[in-house]
Scaffold this active site. Structure first.
Site, PDB file in Angstrom:
ATOM      1  N   ASP A  45      41.991  47.588  35.128  1.00 37.45           N
ATOM      2  CA  ASP A  45      41.883  46.831  36.382  1.00 37.45           C
ATOM      3  C   ASP A  45      42.194  47.712  37.599  1.00 37.45           C
ATOM      4  O   ASP A  45      41.840  47.370  38.722  1.00 37.45           O
ATOM      5  CB  ASP A  45      42.919  45.691  36.378  1.00 37.45           C
ATOM      6  CG  ASP A  45      42.298  44.327  36.108  1.00 37.45           C
ATOM      7  OD1 ASP A  45      41.109  44.146  36.416  1.00 37.45           O
ATOM      8  OD2 ASP A  45      43.029  43.462  35.599  1.00 37.45           O
TER       9      ASP A  45
ATOM     10  N   LYS B 184      33.330  38.445  30.611  1.00 33.22           N
ATOM     11  CA  LYS B 184      33.802  39.785  30.237  1.00 33.22           C
ATOM     12  C   LYS B 184      33.562  40.019  28.746  1.00 33.22           C
ATOM     13  O   LYS B 184      33.126  41.099  28.342  1.00 33.22           O
ATOM     14  CB  LYS B 184      35.297  39.939  30.592  1.00 33.22           C
ATOM     15  CG  LYS B 184      35.516  40.110  32.090  1.00 33.22           C
ATOM     16  CD  LYS B 184      36.957  39.969  32.559  1.00 33.22           C
ATOM     17  CE  LYS B 184      36.976  40.042  34.085  1.00 33.22           C
ATOM     18  NZ  LYS B 184      38.281  39.752  34.688  1.00 33.22           N
TER      19      LYS B 184
ATOM     20  N   GLN C 132      44.104  38.402  32.985  1.00 38.36           N
ATOM     21  CA  GLN C 132      43.340  37.704  34.017  1.00 38.36           C
ATOM     22  C   GLN C 132      44.284  37.043  35.031  1.00 38.36           C
ATOM     23  O   GLN C 132      45.218  36.343  34.659  1.00 38.36           O
ATOM     24  CB  GLN C 132      42.436  36.648  33.352  1.00 38.36           C
ATOM     25  CG  GLN C 132      41.473  35.960  34.296  1.00 38.36           C
ATOM     26  CD  GLN C 132      40.397  36.895  34.853  1.00 38.36           C
ATOM     27  OE1 GLN C 132      40.021  37.873  34.226  1.00 38.36           O
ATOM     28  NE2 GLN C 132      39.907  36.593  36.044  1.00 38.36           N
TER      29      GLN C 132
HETATM   30  N1  GUN Z   1      41.047  37.696  38.960  1.00 33.77           N
HETATM   31  C1  GUN Z   1      40.079  37.824  39.884  1.00 33.77           C
HETATM   32  N2  GUN Z   1      39.572  39.068  39.868  1.00 33.77           N
HETATM   33  C2  GUN Z   1      40.240  39.742  38.917  1.00 33.77           C
HETATM   34  C3  GUN Z   1      40.155  41.075  38.424  1.00 33.77           C
HETATM   35  O1  GUN Z   1      39.371  41.916  38.874  1.00 33.77           O
HETATM   36  N3  GUN Z   1      41.005  41.379  37.405  1.00 33.77           N
HETATM   37  C4  GUN Z   1      41.898  40.487  36.905  1.00 33.77           C
HETATM   38  N4  GUN Z   1      42.701  40.887  35.940  1.00 33.77           N
HETATM   39  N5  GUN Z   1      42.000  39.246  37.341  1.00 33.77           N
HETATM   40  C5  GUN Z   1      41.180  38.875  38.334  1.00 33.77           C
END
Ligand code: GUN
Length: 287
Positions: free
Chosen positions: A120, A53, A97
């Site tokens: 998200d 990211k 996350q």
């Molecule tokens: N863990 C796995 N996929 C995601 C996501 O799309 N966003 C977040 N914040 N955590 C994740």
């Protein structure tokens, strides 16, 4: 006949280019979009996702703030950080996350992010808006699935889409977004009695189960589109999706690989959500 491969790297590059162009315009107008990413603990998979990211932010001209907190971070400390980022005018998007360490309350953390910074799309306000068809942040992975289908001009309206899996971050929102695109949607899960028969009638299959090779070629209708959301680490260290790719590609009309399919789309959609947030918060544009 072999299926056409849906190349997530190509499609995500196309989306990220658009995000980068718009991020550049934001920067020229005053400030580049800014994403704050919080990682609690040292889960290796989460570390990889967070690093990716950060790299995508750099590539797109999005400012990336990284917060790496120790595994024993308290709920209060995490909520305090989110509160600080909510109040910081220079922050457009906040992402914590998942999964979080056991002792932390994921729901409380998700709910603490300001809905207007929830890139998200996990906050109940955004989930509710998505279900009722209003403009909002759409969750990145399911939104990426829809983008892939549209990019390949695979018809959705009037088609039977079968989503396998009912998680809050993939299965349920994927079903909602397919419905929004006027598909007839069936959601299958671990308690579904006749899953192979149902999948066999699907024009679009979205596999989000988390079990390697769960979807076998004999379950597929010839010519269908198969979107594999699974990312499973095999004992030999390699990655595999939820679909038996080698056999399924001989039956399907379109199929996504793992890796290089849905995975890169999630990050591209996150970049787009962050840019949209910056535009919206600066009074420019809507979703
Ligand atoms: N863990 C796995 N996929 C995601 C996501 O799309 N966003 C977040 N914040 N955590 C994740």
């Amino acid at each position: 006949m072999s299926a056409e491969i849906i190349d997530g790297k190509e499609i995500s590059a196309y989306i990220k280019q658009q995000a980068a162009d718009r991020a550049k315009a934001c920067a020229a107008a005053g400030r580049a979009p800014c994403l704050a990413v919080i990682l609690v603990g040292d889960d290796p998979a989460s570390q990889v996702y967070v690093r990716n990211k950060h790299r995508a932010c750099e590539a797109c001209g999005v400012t990336s703030l990284q917060y790496a907190l120790p595994a024993d971070t308290t709920q209060e400390a995490l909520l305090a950080l989110i509160g600080k980022l909510n109040a910081d005018d220079a922050v457009d998007g906040i992402l914590c996350q998942l999964p979080l360490p056991e002792h932390l309350d994921e729901t409380a953390v998700t709910d603490a992010v300001a809905p207007e910074k929830d890139v998200d799309g996990f906050h109940p306000v955004n989930v509710g808006k998505m279900l009722s068809g209003k403009d909002c942040f759409l969750p990145c992975t399911p939104a990426g699935v829809i983008e892939m289908l549209k990019y390949k001009k695979i018809p959705i309206a009037g088609k039977h889409a079968v989503v396998i899996g009912r998680s809050n971050i993939v299965g349920k929102p994927a079903a909602a977004l397919l419905l929004r695109e006027n598909a007839t949607v069936t959601v299958c899960h671990s308690r579904t009695a006749n899953l192979p028969e149902i999948v066999k009638t699907a024009d679009i299959v979205v596999a989000a189960v988390g079990r390697p090779g769960f979807v076998t070629a004999d379950m597929l209708k010839p010519g269908c589109a198969v979107i594999d959301v699974g990312i499973n680490r095999l004992p030999d260290g390699s990655l595999a999706g939820d679909v038996d790719f080698a056999a399924a590609k001989e039956i399907a009309g379109f199929i996504t690989p793992v890796p290089g399919g849905v995975g890169p789309m999630t990050i591209a959609m996150l970049m787009m959500n962050t840019v949209k947030s910056a535009e919206k918060r600066s009074g420019k544009g809507d979703f």
